[in-house]
Write an enzyme that holds these catalytic residues in place. Structure first.
Site, PDB file in Angstrom:
ATOM      1  N   PHE A  15      72.296  40.840  54.043  1.00  0.00           N
ATOM      2  CA  PHE A  15      71.057  41.242  53.361  1.00  0.00           C
ATOM      3  C   PHE A  15      70.647  42.652  53.787  1.00  0.00           C
ATOM      4  CE2 PHE A  15      69.975  36.508  53.453  1.00  0.00           C
ATOM      5  CZ  PHE A  15      70.153  36.333  52.092  1.00  0.00           C
ATOM      6  N   GLU A  16      69.875  43.306  52.944  1.00  0.00           N
ATOM      7  CA  GLU A  16      69.481  44.680  53.263  1.00  0.00           C
ATOM      8  C   GLU A  16      68.511  44.761  54.441  1.00  0.00           C
ATOM      9  OE1 GLU A  16      67.556  46.676  49.984  1.00  0.00           O
ATOM     10  OE2 GLU A  16      65.747  45.482  50.156  1.00  0.00           O
TER      11      GLU A  16
END
Lengths: 318, 258, 318, 258
Positions: B52-53
């Site tokens: 995930f970012e």
């Protein structure tokens, strides 16, 4: 654009000593946040929002702000609702993924009142990192071929070794960074548990730093986990004790989001637009003296459930 | 055999789950693509890696802690690494993200996506949330998959603003300096599209079962390239649908049939 | 100079899955270190040297190496003594500050056998960071006005925003990075306690990564401290259990330097030059089968004192 | 009053300790400058902050754990932060290091330092250890202090190779792009030198007690600028010497009188 030289001068003139910087939120904001400032805020959409500091900024009515933040959230929502922002430098602005685009944000930007200077997420992160590293730009392949450079004025550069074309993102030196962390000592040594987002970089990028912390800990605790310190004291101007300082949002290891609280706000604004947002501000910001009076308004039982949930997530309970 | 009922969102999720190779890294947001990748992990790509970012690497996707956002504390449940945002985005720039998922308010015939604004920059008609990590994914991931609703207003001849580049224009990505990565697929509730290798334009690849070509074209603002042979998507299996619905019993992320 | 494209291609073709990579040192070095490779080694002078791996490289007689390391130390000393190095890319080479310039290093470089490509400490660190970030260069003000760019061929660049002149350091993509850490799981998720030096960056810069660890821990331990993981499994090719793997040097939290061991070596080389160094190699490298046989040669009592001392330093005992 | 006996190293350490302002950050290696800064903390600058290139911020300088190197585990004893090397070097680039200490095998009339090699790059007559952090300190710290032995072979007209720039040449640092920082002092066992603001060249500032101008010049390979008025260093006090010797009882880092 010679911000680098100006920012370095401020650094050179600092008192870098390890002195006691504990103060009230009122004092910290009054001393280090001024009308017209560029303010960097911690977190990225969720987790460790500097909400307590933002509410104090609104109470003190600090105006004409430029907000610099990787992904804006409920913090910028309230500042926009209060009409204190003239520009947002960011990659994304909403309340939270689940609640879609913010109506207040749309209203402010579509009317032309607020400028939204948009970067990719890596782009805005690297703007902080360039400033943190003390260089005027950093190169990236992100944003090539897109229209973002047309509006944010990012320039291209050619690698002298490979001839490759890259985007050079300019360093961004905020006047002040406000960073909510789990633990700090009174000197400003700060430990972040869980994702750090761009927060170590924004502390290094900014000319002044306010740390708000869930807990103020003894320096011996910092020394025992010194490899987790991500902001050293000599960058910090003010340390504020702000338990539940990210409320109604989450804080890794401390509490999960108060979903109901945000949901109520979003639903009210869906109906009542700016007026509803201002009613919210009246109740939760203007109408309370400080962060501790604000906390009195949150149902304790709900808070305890969020605390339990954050611990379950932090420690991987099934 | 009774015919299974499913929504456009469900078949899109199923197609996405089938589209990724095993042993690869996927960079995704929350919602439908995350559910699709969880489905892939269960059925087709058990060793798929999720990033995930917010910096979270390989979290456990537990229904109990389904994240609202790639940045919330739930998104890091039992992750093996919680890094900085810049760190994971640079790992993508370095070549370690095999698949990236994005969605979009507007998509054009070169696969460019607009999530920024419609109208004028300083006084836009509609201000959208902005790039977030979408531009980075579109620029830096090795293969990019767009998942979106199949609506006429979304598929436009030319986007008002390129937030996230696909092939950019007829000259293609490399001309604009994008030497890595490529747009792979567009998955909707009606069809699957890819890109013509020379013309760089969106090309129809497959129709979902029961969907006609006319239906697809009626719901697009531009005409994709129509290949000689259009595939038909293999319908979702009972197992695929069962798992999807188990993971998301309220249909919050992937809409259930009414 | 199109290393970036080649390195990215290797990354794209990786099996990124979380699979068991535990293997013996012999196997790891045999599989991932080849004649002619550019090898990046962990640590900076002291602390967490990849000594066990280096001794295995010498046993396997891997030749024509280019060694890339921020500050070289006893690791590079032994490789130079063994005659396996053709080039060193670094900012500094010695055995350790207290022992002054290495005689073996001087001999190899002054004879022209070995090229020493010199950068400033920040310069070499940024070369790794550029590669780690996937960009072909990074800018810095270091090395301007010096003669270093004349020999290392660093190029200058002009900031498109400020017109300021900077040095652009080129990304360095090693063929393999060998990194000694305190803890790793069998998949390669690695935790470093204490200073990390450039090690997270060299792992990201390299095409292949060997992790050698004091202890192999359960993945649940990694998950509980996931914010301390600095190398994610998908970058790693091999994981090797190597307790006291930095011996005779120190390892934060685990053992202090075996000063007497290094001192004996330095004194012997002062007298006997290369021949003395080769006698040392015979005794401690060629003459033992593996790292565990090597450890048998170290007096246990001395080791225990070093372990105690490292814990005292780690936990701040008075 | 009996005359105190002290070595050149001791008076150099004492002068260094007196030369730094309080409440500032010092970036130093181990050995003499570290002892000097510990002395400063005890007597003149109690709030001085020590940073090592290994990433250690404000360690406690305990005699028991005196570090051998800025990178060993002792250098982090009770530090409040253990960062990466790049992090602390970039904090210096950002302007947060007020004083940096370096030494040098060769120093020239513009204060440039050589710690790289003598002779030819590919086949040097003498290969020295290299820059390490010295170039970074000389380029990026706000004020740079050189501490070195006062020997003729060290002070040369022109260094064989500029590892760490002082004023570079008569054009000065800015011309070469070094827009920050400046060389402040050269401290030896015989004298203190600074730089002529216009001519950029090394200038004699003070002679240590009992040292003659001839002695200084005889031990230099170039003639520094001689100002109209040469100061005389205030001799080390009993307290200064006592503390220095207590911290380093064997005279390992700062030589004691024989």
């Amino acid at each position: 654009m010679m911000d680098l030289i100006e920012a370095r001068k401020v650094a050179e003139q600092r008192d870098h000593s390890m002195k006691d910087k504990l103060m009230s939120m009122d004092e910290a904001v009054r001393k280090y946040v001024k009308n017209g400032d560029t303010v960097a805020l911690s977190s990225a959409n969720y987790n460790r929002l500097a909400m307590a500091a933002v509410r104090e900024m609104i109470r003190q009515n600090i105006r004409d702000l430029t907000i610099a933040k990787t992904l804006c959230s409920f913090d910028v929502e309230l500042l926009l609702a209060a009409g204190l922002v003239k520009k947002v430098i960011s990659s994304w602005t909403s309340i939270g993924v689940v609640w879609g685009v913010s109506r207040i944000f749309r209203m402010r930007v579509e009317s032309g009142e607020v400028e939204f200077e948009e970067w990719s997420n890596l782009g805005i992160n690297l703007r902080f990192k360039a400033a943190a590293m003390g260089v005027p730009f950093l190169p990236t392949f992100a944003m090539l071929g897109s229209d973002l450079p047309k509006v944010n004025k990012a320039m291209t550069i050619t690698c002298p070794y490979t001839g490759l074309k890259l985007i050079a993102v300019p360093a961004l030196f905020p006047d002040v960074a406000i960073i909510h962390v789990q633990r700090a000592d009174k000197y400003g040594n700060a430990i972040i548990d869980g994702p750090v987002f761009a927060d170590p970089d924004i502390a290094r990028a900014a000319k002044h730093v306010i740390i708000t912390a869930e807990e103020i800990v003894d320096t011996n605790e910092i020394r025992r986990e010194a490899d987790k310190t991500c902001i050293p004291f000599f960058l910090v101007d003010a340390v504020v004790c702000a338990p539940f300082g990210s409320h109604p949002y989450d804080c890794f290891g401390y509490y999960d989001i108060d979903y109901e609280h945000v949901d109520d706000y979003v639903n009210a604004v869906k109906e009542g637009k700016l007026e509803a947002a201002q009613e919210y501000l009246q109740e939760y910001v203007y109408g309370v003296k400080d962060h501790f009076e604000y906390l009195q308004k949150i149902p304790l039982e709900r808070v305890l459930a969020k605390v339990h949930r954050a611990k379950a997530i932090r420690y991987g309970w099934e | 055999m009774t015919e299974l009922r499913y929504t456009g969102a469900e078949i899109a999720a199923v197609v996405a789950a089938r589209s990724v190779e095993d042993n690869k890294v996927v960079f995704t947001g929350t919602g439908l693509p995350l559910m699709a990748m969880a489905l892939a992990q269960r059925l087709y790509a058990p060793n798929l890696v999720i990033v995930f970012e917010g910096g979270q690497v390989q979290p456990i996707l537990s229904g109990k802690y389904t994240p609202f956002s790639p940045n919330d504390i739930r998104a890091g449940y039992k992750a093996v690494m919680l890094a900085s945002t810049t760190d994971v985005l640079c790992l993508m720039q370095r070549g370690h993200v095999d698949y990236g998922f994005i969605s979009g308010a507007q998509i054009d015939q070169y696969g460019n996506v607009n999530t920024s604004f419609i109208g004028d920059y300083r006084k836009p008609k509609v201000r959208l949330p902005g790039s977030g990590g979408a531009n980075d994914i579109a620029s830096l991931a090795s293969k990019v998959i767009i998942i979106t609703r199949h609506e006429k207003r979304r598929f436009v001849e030319k986007v008002d603003f390129i937030t996230s580049p696909g092939n950019v224009d007829e000259k293609g990505r490399e001309y604009h300096g994008l030497i890595f990565g490529k747009p792979l697929l567009i998955i909707t509730g009606l069809a699957v599209m890819d890109y013509h290798p020379e013309l760089k334009r969106v090309r129809l690849k497959a129709l979902h079962p029961g969907v006609t070509l006319e239906q697809v074209l009626d719901n697009m603002g531009f005409k994709p390239i129509i290949p000689d042979k259009i595939e038909v998507t293999k319908p979702p299996t009972e197992e695929e649908l069962r798992i999807l619905r188990e993971m998301d019993p309220e249909g919050r992320w992937v809409e259930h049939p009414k």
